[in-house]
Write a protein that holds these residues in place. Structure first.
Motif, PDB file in Angstrom:
ATOM      1  N   PRO A  16       0.661  -1.085   0.130  1.00 58.58           N
ATOM      2  CA  PRO A  16      -0.010  -0.033   0.082  1.00 58.58           C
ATOM      3  C   PRO A  16       0.777   1.169  -0.042  1.00 58.58           C
ATOM      4  O   PRO A  16       2.019   1.262   0.267  1.00 58.58           O
ATOM      5  CB  PRO A  16      -0.872  -0.102   1.404  1.00 58.58           C
ATOM      6  CG  PRO A  16       0.053  -0.968   2.160  1.00 58.58           C
ATOM      7  CD  PRO A  16       0.912  -1.948   1.118  1.00 58.58           C
ATOM      8  N   ARG A  20      -3.845  10.684   1.340  1.00 56.50           N
ATOM      9  CA  ARG A  20      -4.774  11.570   2.514  1.00 56.50           C
ATOM     10  C   ARG A  20      -6.106  11.545   2.170  1.00 56.50           C
ATOM     11  O   ARG A  20      -6.526  11.414   0.741  1.00 56.50           O
ATOM     12  CB  ARG A  20      -4.139  12.975   2.494  1.00 56.50           C
ATOM     13  CG  ARG A  20      -2.902  13.251   3.131  1.00 56.50           C
ATOM     14  CD  ARG A  20      -2.289  14.635   3.151  1.00 56.50           C
ATOM     15  NE  ARG A  20      -1.180  14.885   3.728  1.00 56.50           N
ATOM     16  CZ  ARG A  20      -0.996  14.912   5.033  1.00 56.50           C
ATOM     17  NH1 ARG A  20      -1.813  14.743   5.900  1.00 56.50           N
ATOM     18  NH2 ARG A  20       0.329  15.014   5.330  1.00 56.50           N
ATOM     19  N   ASN A  21      -6.853  11.257   3.274  1.00 55.60           N
ATOM     20  CA  ASN A  21      -8.493  11.409   3.049  1.00 55.60           C
ATOM     21  C   ASN A  21      -9.041  12.786   2.730  1.00 55.60           C
ATOM     22  O   ASN A  21      -8.212  13.658   2.828  1.00 55.60           O
ATOM     23  CB  ASN A  21      -9.162  10.511   3.875  1.00 55.60           C
ATOM     24  CG  ASN A  21      -8.822  11.240   5.446  1.00 55.60           C
ATOM     25  OD1 ASN A  21      -8.432  12.227   5.503  1.00 55.60           O
ATOM     26  ND2 ASN A  21      -9.379  10.157   6.330  1.00 55.60           N
ATOM     27  N   LYS A  26      -3.679  11.178   7.064  1.00 51.85           N
ATOM     28  CA  LYS A  26      -3.034  10.148   6.300  1.00 51.85           C
ATOM     29  C   LYS A  26      -3.611   8.481   6.463  1.00 51.85           C
ATOM     30  O   LYS A  26      -3.909   8.297   7.679  1.00 51.85           O
ATOM     31  CB  LYS A  26      -1.514  10.098   6.909  1.00 51.85           C
ATOM     32  CG  LYS A  26      -0.603  11.293   6.444  1.00 51.85           C
ATOM     33  CD  LYS A  26       0.874  11.090   7.017  1.00 51.85           C
ATOM     34  CE  LYS A  26       1.679  12.369   6.584  1.00 51.85           C
ATOM     35  NZ  LYS A  26       3.002  11.895   7.022  1.00 51.85           N
ATOM     36  N   VAL A  27      -3.691   8.020   5.360  1.00 52.42           N
ATOM     37  CA  VAL A  27      -4.384   6.758   5.332  1.00 52.42           C
ATOM     38  C   VAL A  27      -3.529   5.982   4.170  1.00 52.42           C
ATOM     39  O   VAL A  27      -2.754   6.331   3.301  1.00 52.42           O
ATOM     40  CB  VAL A  27      -5.765   6.674   4.797  1.00 52.42           C
ATOM     41  CG1 VAL A  27      -6.414   7.393   5.871  1.00 52.42           C
ATOM     42  CG2 VAL A  27      -5.842   7.371   3.430  1.00 52.42           C
ATOM     43  N   LEU A  28      -3.605   4.405   4.545  1.00 54.99           N
ATOM     44  CA  LEU A  28      -2.845   3.706   3.425  1.00 54.99           C
ATOM     45  C   LEU A  28      -3.904   3.037   2.562  1.00 54.99           C
ATOM     46  O   LEU A  28      -4.918   2.719   2.562  1.00 54.99           O
ATOM     47  CB  LEU A  28      -2.500   2.396   4.272  1.00 54.99           C
ATOM     48  CG  LEU A  28      -1.113   2.719   5.053  1.00 54.99           C
ATOM     49  CD1 LEU A  28      -0.800   1.142   5.805  1.00 54.99           C
ATOM     50  CD2 LEU A  28       0.161   3.081   4.348  1.00 54.99           C
ATOM     51  N   TYR A  29      -3.357   3.540   1.150  1.00 58.07           N
ATOM     52  CA  TYR A  29      -4.361   2.994  -0.018  1.00 58.07           C
ATOM     53  C   TYR A  29      -3.512   1.905  -0.640  1.00 58.07           C
ATOM     54  O   TYR A  29      -2.440   1.859  -0.867  1.00 58.07           O
ATOM     55  CB  TYR A  29      -4.477   4.235  -1.030  1.00 58.07           C
ATOM     56  CG  TYR A  29      -5.320   5.275  -0.696  1.00 58.07           C
ATOM     57  CD1 TYR A  29      -6.748   4.980  -0.501  1.00 58.07           C
ATOM     58  CD2 TYR A  29      -4.929   6.530  -0.082  1.00 58.07           C
ATOM     59  CE1 TYR A  29      -7.685   6.069  -0.118  1.00 58.07           C
ATOM     60  CE2 TYR A  29      -5.766   7.510   0.479  1.00 58.07           C
ATOM     61  CZ  TYR A  29      -7.186   7.217   0.290  1.00 58.07           C
ATOM     62  OH  TYR A  29      -8.098   8.261   0.821  1.00 58.07           O
ATOM     63  N   PHE A 261     -10.078   3.835  -5.218  1.00 56.12           N
ATOM     64  CA  PHE A 261      -9.544   4.319  -3.974  1.00 56.12           C
ATOM     65  C   PHE A 261      -9.908   3.402  -2.936  1.00 56.12           C
ATOM     66  O   PHE A 261     -10.818   3.250  -2.282  1.00 56.12           O
ATOM     67  CB  PHE A 261     -10.394   5.797  -3.626  1.00 56.12           C
ATOM     68  CG  PHE A 261     -10.087   6.545  -4.479  1.00 56.12           C
ATOM     69  CD1 PHE A 261      -9.037   7.261  -4.801  1.00 56.12           C
ATOM     70  CD2 PHE A 261     -11.172   7.100  -5.395  1.00 56.12           C
ATOM     71  CE1 PHE A 261      -8.899   8.358  -5.717  1.00 56.12           C
ATOM     72  CE2 PHE A 261     -10.985   8.141  -6.598  1.00 56.12           C
ATOM     73  CZ  PHE A 261     -10.034   8.936  -6.688  1.00 56.12           C
ATOM     74  N   ARG A 262      -8.780   2.469  -2.773  1.00 57.88           N
ATOM     75  CA  ARG A 262      -8.896   1.281  -2.025  1.00 57.88           C
ATOM     76  C   ARG A 262      -8.219   1.339  -0.722  1.00 57.88           C
ATOM     77  O   ARG A 262      -6.886   1.224  -0.707  1.00 57.88           O
ATOM     78  CB  ARG A 262      -8.696  -0.002  -2.758  1.00 57.88           C
ATOM     79  CG  ARG A 262      -9.475  -0.309  -4.018  1.00 57.88           C
ATOM     80  CD  ARG A 262      -9.266  -1.689  -4.744  1.00 57.88           C
ATOM     81  NE  ARG A 262      -7.632  -2.040  -4.863  1.00 57.88           N
ATOM     82  CZ  ARG A 262      -7.157  -3.072  -4.385  1.00 57.88           C
ATOM     83  NH1 ARG A 262      -8.008  -4.013  -3.710  1.00 57.88           N
ATOM     84  NH2 ARG A 262      -5.727  -3.168  -4.702  1.00 57.88           N
ATOM     85  N   ARG A 263      -8.787   1.629   0.537  1.00 59.92           N
ATOM     86  CA  ARG A 263      -7.990   1.824   1.606  1.00 59.92           C
ATOM     87  C   ARG A 263      -7.462   0.295   1.837  1.00 59.92           C
ATOM     88  O   ARG A 263      -8.457  -0.586   2.083  1.00 59.92           O
ATOM     89  CB  ARG A 263      -8.948   2.561   2.623  1.00 59.92           C
ATOM     90  CG  ARG A 263      -9.198   3.947   2.266  1.00 59.92           C
ATOM     91  CD  ARG A 263      -9.974   4.583   3.422  1.00 59.92           C
ATOM     92  NE  ARG A 263      -9.303   4.634   4.633  1.00 59.92           N
ATOM     93  CZ  ARG A 263      -9.451   5.174   5.834  1.00 59.92           C
ATOM     94  NH1 ARG A 263     -10.628   6.106   5.739  1.00 59.92           N
ATOM     95  NH2 ARG A 263      -8.639   5.205   6.862  1.00 59.92           N
ATOM     96  N   ALA A 264      -6.272   0.054   2.605  1.00 56.43           N
ATOM     97  CA  ALA A 264      -6.057  -0.850   3.150  1.00 56.43           C
ATOM     98  C   ALA A 264      -6.654  -1.306   4.207  1.00 56.43           C
ATOM     99  O   ALA A 264      -7.045  -0.450   5.321  1.00 56.43           O
ATOM    100  CB  ALA A 264      -4.368  -0.624   3.274  1.00 56.43           C
TER     101      ALA A 264
END
Length: 274
Positions: A16, A20-21, A26-29, A261-264
């Motif tokens: 991933p 940022r959302n 911060k997020v993992l995509y 947009f696939r979030r881990a």
């Protein structure tokens, strides 16, 4: 299609990335559609993108032919569409009749085409373990019949049919009630809005019924001798309800529903699956 199914089974060969959302956090995509497709091409070549295509096309063809045959054998009279509010108010019985007829066609076509759908899923999921167990339609039919019997062609059928039935009734009834009570005839664009209501409801309801599609597809490859259907990728599920409960416990009932947009997923602790 291949990228979507591999994400459904949880195969994520690429790490991933940090993003940022909408709130700036911060997020993992997970890699998106095009990145995943490039990886498949690197591993399998361009032909790899078309794994399982032949049985998939045959399945779709069988479905279309079956729907046409059932419609011809059991015609439904007075199928004209309602166009104004006064007609809609008196047409609930007609909507129920139409939906029942559509449901019958969909269920029969799903049963007829499902064996080829199972073969298509298994051909695609071989990408995970680099297997060649299912290399052609006829050889796959023989192998499934030999190893699993007739029932092997219908694994995952029940959740697929349930999803189809729920989708049809929710979509048609919601569209009917919205057109009847929410769209005012005095509005100049009322007829245009009504023409799109069912389409919009279809998109919304398809998201709600997606877990049935996911569970049905996972059951098609579960415990069939392929790596992606065995531990550690997935437990050997005793039934589709067992599979549903397992995914629900991990918050994964919508896994693979998006390819952009696939979030881990947040790493889960040990979840009971019994």
């Amino acid at each position: 299609l291949l990228m979507k199914f591999l994400s459904q089974v949880g195969h994520e060969p690429l790490p991933p990335t940090i993003g940022r959302n909408v709130l700036g956090r911060k997020v993992l995509y997970l890699p998106g559609f095009f990145t995943y497709a490039r990886h498949i091409v690197e591993v399998d070549g361009k032909r790899g993108l078309f794994r399982g295509l032949t049985p998939r096309l045959i399945s779709s063809t069988l479905s279309t032919i079956t729907r046409g045959s059932v419609k011809k054998a059991f015609p439904l009279e007075d199928m004209e569409h309602v166009s104004n509010k006064d007609d809609v108010k008196t047409s609930l019985r007609k909507v129920v009749k139409e939906t029942s007829h559509e449901m019958m066609m969909q269920c029969v076509s799903r049963v007829v085409s499902h064996p080829l759908h199972v073969i298509s899923m298994r051909c695609m999921v071989q990408f995970v373990g680099r297997e060649v167990k299912y290399s052609g339609v006829f050889s796959a039919i023989g192998r499934i019949f030999k190893e699993e019997g007739i029932l092997g062609f219908f694994v995952g059928l029940v959740p697929h049919i349930l999803g189809d039935v729920i989708f049809l009734w929710c979509c048609n009834l919601l569209a009917h009630f919205i057109n009847t009570y929410a769209v005012d005839d005095n509005f100049s664009q009322a007829s245009v809005i009504r023409s799109y209501t069912k389409f919009v409801m279809g998109i919304a309801v398809s998201m709600l019924t997606y877990p049935f599609l996911l569970v049905g597809d996972l059951m098609a490859v579960n415990n069939c001798g392929l790596r992606a259907g065995l531990p550690p990728y997935a437990p050997a599920f005793a039934s589709w309800i067992h599979c549903w409960r397992y995914l629900s416990a991990q918050g994964q009932l919508f896994r693979g529903s998006s390819l952009l947009f696939r979030r881990a997923p947040i790493p889960a602790a040990s979840f009971p699956i019994d």
